[in-house]
Design a protein around this motif. Structure first.
Motif, mmCIF file in Angstrom:
data_model
loop_
_atom_site.group_PDB
_atom_site.id
_atom_site.type_symbol
_atom_site.label_atom_id
_atom_site.label_comp_id
_atom_site.label_asym_id
_atom_site.label_seq_id
_atom_site.Cartn_x
_atom_site.Cartn_y
_atom_site.Cartn_z
ATOM 1 N N UNK A 38 0.812 -1.126 -0.129
ATOM 2 C CA UNK A 38 -0.114 -0.184 0.010
ATOM 3 C C UNK A 38 0.862 1.248 -0.030
ATOM 4 N N UNK A 39 0.448 2.376 -0.954
ATOM 5 C CA UNK A 39 1.108 3.481 -0.904
ATOM 6 C C UNK A 39 0.303 4.647 -0.395
ATOM 7 N N UNK A 40 0.752 5.600 0.379
ATOM 8 C CA UNK A 40 -0.062 6.494 0.863
ATOM 9 C C UNK A 40 0.784 7.888 1.036
ATOM 10 N N UNK A 41 -0.089 8.823 1.200
ATOM 11 C CA UNK A 41 0.646 10.268 1.418
ATOM 12 C C UNK A 41 -0.351 11.114 1.772
ATOM 13 N N UNK A 42 0.033 12.238 2.344
ATOM 14 C CA UNK A 42 -0.666 13.495 2.738
ATOM 15 C C UNK A 42 -0.268 14.744 2.351
ATOM 16 N N UNK A 43 -0.803 15.641 1.877
ATOM 17 C CA UNK A 43 -0.262 16.885 1.453
ATOM 18 C C UNK A 43 -1.355 18.002 1.739
ATOM 19 N N UNK A 44 -0.781 19.127 1.711
ATOM 20 C CA UNK A 44 -1.555 20.471 1.886
ATOM 21 C C UNK A 44 -1.648 21.427 0.729
ATOM 22 N N UNK A 45 -0.754 21.009 -0.387
ATOM 23 C CA UNK A 45 -0.702 22.075 -1.347
ATOM 24 C C UNK A 45 -0.503 21.446 -2.813
ATOM 25 N N UNK A 46 -0.602 22.007 -3.868
ATOM 26 C CA UNK A 46 -0.117 21.310 -5.072
ATOM 27 C C UNK A 46 1.343 21.151 -5.303
ATOM 28 N N UNK A 47 2.053 22.086 -4.646
ATOM 29 C CA UNK A 47 3.360 21.645 -4.672
ATOM 30 C C UNK A 47 3.852 20.384 -3.887
ATOM 31 N N UNK A 48 3.224 20.177 -2.672
ATOM 32 C CA UNK A 48 3.317 18.924 -1.885
ATOM 33 C C UNK A 48 2.876 17.812 -2.705
ATOM 34 N N UNK A 49 1.886 17.806 -3.451
ATOM 35 C CA UNK A 49 1.270 16.739 -4.139
ATOM 36 C C UNK A 49 2.346 16.523 -5.194
ATOM 37 N N UNK A 50 2.809 17.542 -6.032
ATOM 38 C CA UNK A 50 3.654 17.093 -7.048
ATOM 39 C C UNK A 50 5.056 16.644 -6.517
ATOM 40 N N UNK A 51 5.417 16.967 -5.572
ATOM 41 C CA UNK A 51 6.659 16.595 -5.104
ATOM 42 C C UNK A 51 6.289 14.925 -4.570
ATOM 43 N N UNK A 52 5.419 14.738 -4.259
ATOM 44 C CA UNK A 52 5.179 13.276 -3.941
ATOM 45 C C UNK A 52 5.003 12.516 -5.178
ATOM 46 N N UNK A 53 4.300 12.871 -6.040
ATOM 47 C CA UNK A 53 4.113 12.105 -7.507
ATOM 48 C C UNK A 53 5.416 12.027 -8.091
ATOM 49 N N UNK A 54 6.329 13.231 -8.119
ATOM 50 C CA UNK A 54 7.814 12.859 -8.663
ATOM 51 C C UNK A 54 8.416 11.995 -7.913
ATOM 52 N N UNK A 55 8.122 11.891 -6.692
ATOM 53 C CA UNK A 55 9.045 10.769 -5.879
ATOM 54 C C UNK A 55 8.759 9.286 -6.370
ATOM 55 N N UNK A 56 7.131 9.439 -6.671
ATOM 56 C CA UNK A 56 6.766 7.875 -6.943
ATOM 57 C C UNK A 56 7.316 7.694 -8.336
ATOM 58 N N UNK A 57 7.375 8.708 -9.247
ATOM 59 C CA UNK A 57 7.735 8.409 -10.574
ATOM 60 C C UNK A 57 9.223 7.943 -10.731
ATOM 61 N N UNK A 58 9.934 8.578 -9.714
ATOM 62 C CA UNK A 58 11.514 8.200 -9.645
ATOM 63 C C UNK A 58 11.493 6.700 -9.093
ATOM 64 N N UNK A 59 10.798 6.521 -8.025
ATOM 65 C CA UNK A 59 10.623 5.057 -7.551
ATOM 66 C C UNK A 59 10.456 4.149 -8.474
ATOM 67 N N UNK A 60 9.335 4.518 -9.483
ATOM 68 C CA UNK A 60 9.104 3.364 -10.549
ATOM 69 C C UNK A 60 10.243 2.666 -11.201
#
Length: 195
Positions: A163-185
């Motif tokens: 299971x993967x999960x995250x919390x974020x409070x801004x668009x920048x936080x969301x993009x940072x987490x998505x970028x990390x997931x893309x790199x992890x791919x």
């Protein structure tokens, strides 16, 4: 204490009258528990009498060396009741599995208690393969964790998905987490080999 008093003064209770006063719903069970307690090694009996260990656990771990019980009694403030119970059970399981003698078991007990987290230490010894998987997961997902993405393995790594999960409070936080997931791919196949 009642059982020891009865033994000391030679009081017998063949009709379970005293036992019925103490445990009216199960006088035979009370007698069995008291007989079991009386036959415990002295250190283990002291743990039970001091309410540092329950009788059911004591029955199971009674063949641990007496010095272990003395150490745990002396170090009683290092663990809660439930932590001590789990500690005793894992120590007993390790002793049985590995065929440890008294000195080795006592030494393992002392090493575990010297650690900041005695249960974590014994968990690693009791479950070495699981501990290795947990360490590999941590190594692989450390970068994701630093970006606020949680990766949760199935209990005991017995399953077919993470299971993967995250919390974020801004668009920048969301993009940072998505970028990390893309790199992890790129290394995600290594993660799935752990299952």
């Amino acid at each position: 204490r009642i059982h020891r008093f009865m033994e000391k003064y030679g009081i017998v209770d063949p009709e379970l009258k005293v036992a019925a006063l103490v445990d009216p719903d199960n006088p035979a069970g009370f007698r069995k528990r008291m007989t079991s307690l009386a036959s415990c090694p002295s250190g283990l009996g002291a743990l039970v009498e001091d309410r540092l260990c329950d009788l059911k656990t004591a029955d199971r771990v009674r063949d641990l060396p007496d010095p272990v019980f003395q150490i745990l009694r002396r170090e009683k403030k290092k663990q809660s009741f439930s932590e001590r119970r789990q500690f005793l059970l894992w120590l007993w399981e390790i002793m049985k599995r590995d065929g440890l003698d008294e000195a080795q078991t006592k030494g393992l007990c002392e090493r575990a208690l010297a650690e900041g987290k005695p249960l974590s230490f014994l968990h690693a010894v009791r479950y070495p393969a699981l501990t290795e998987l947990e360490q590999q997961l941590h190594t692989l997902t450390d970068r994701l964790a630093s970006h606020g993405v949680r990766v949760t393995a199935p209990p005991g790594f017995e399953g077919d998905r993470f299971s993967f999960g995250f919390d974020c409070g801004s668009g920048a936080g969301f993009r940072r987490r998505v970028k990390a997931l893309k790199e992890f791919e790129e290394i995600s196949d290594q993660l799935f080999t752990l299952l």
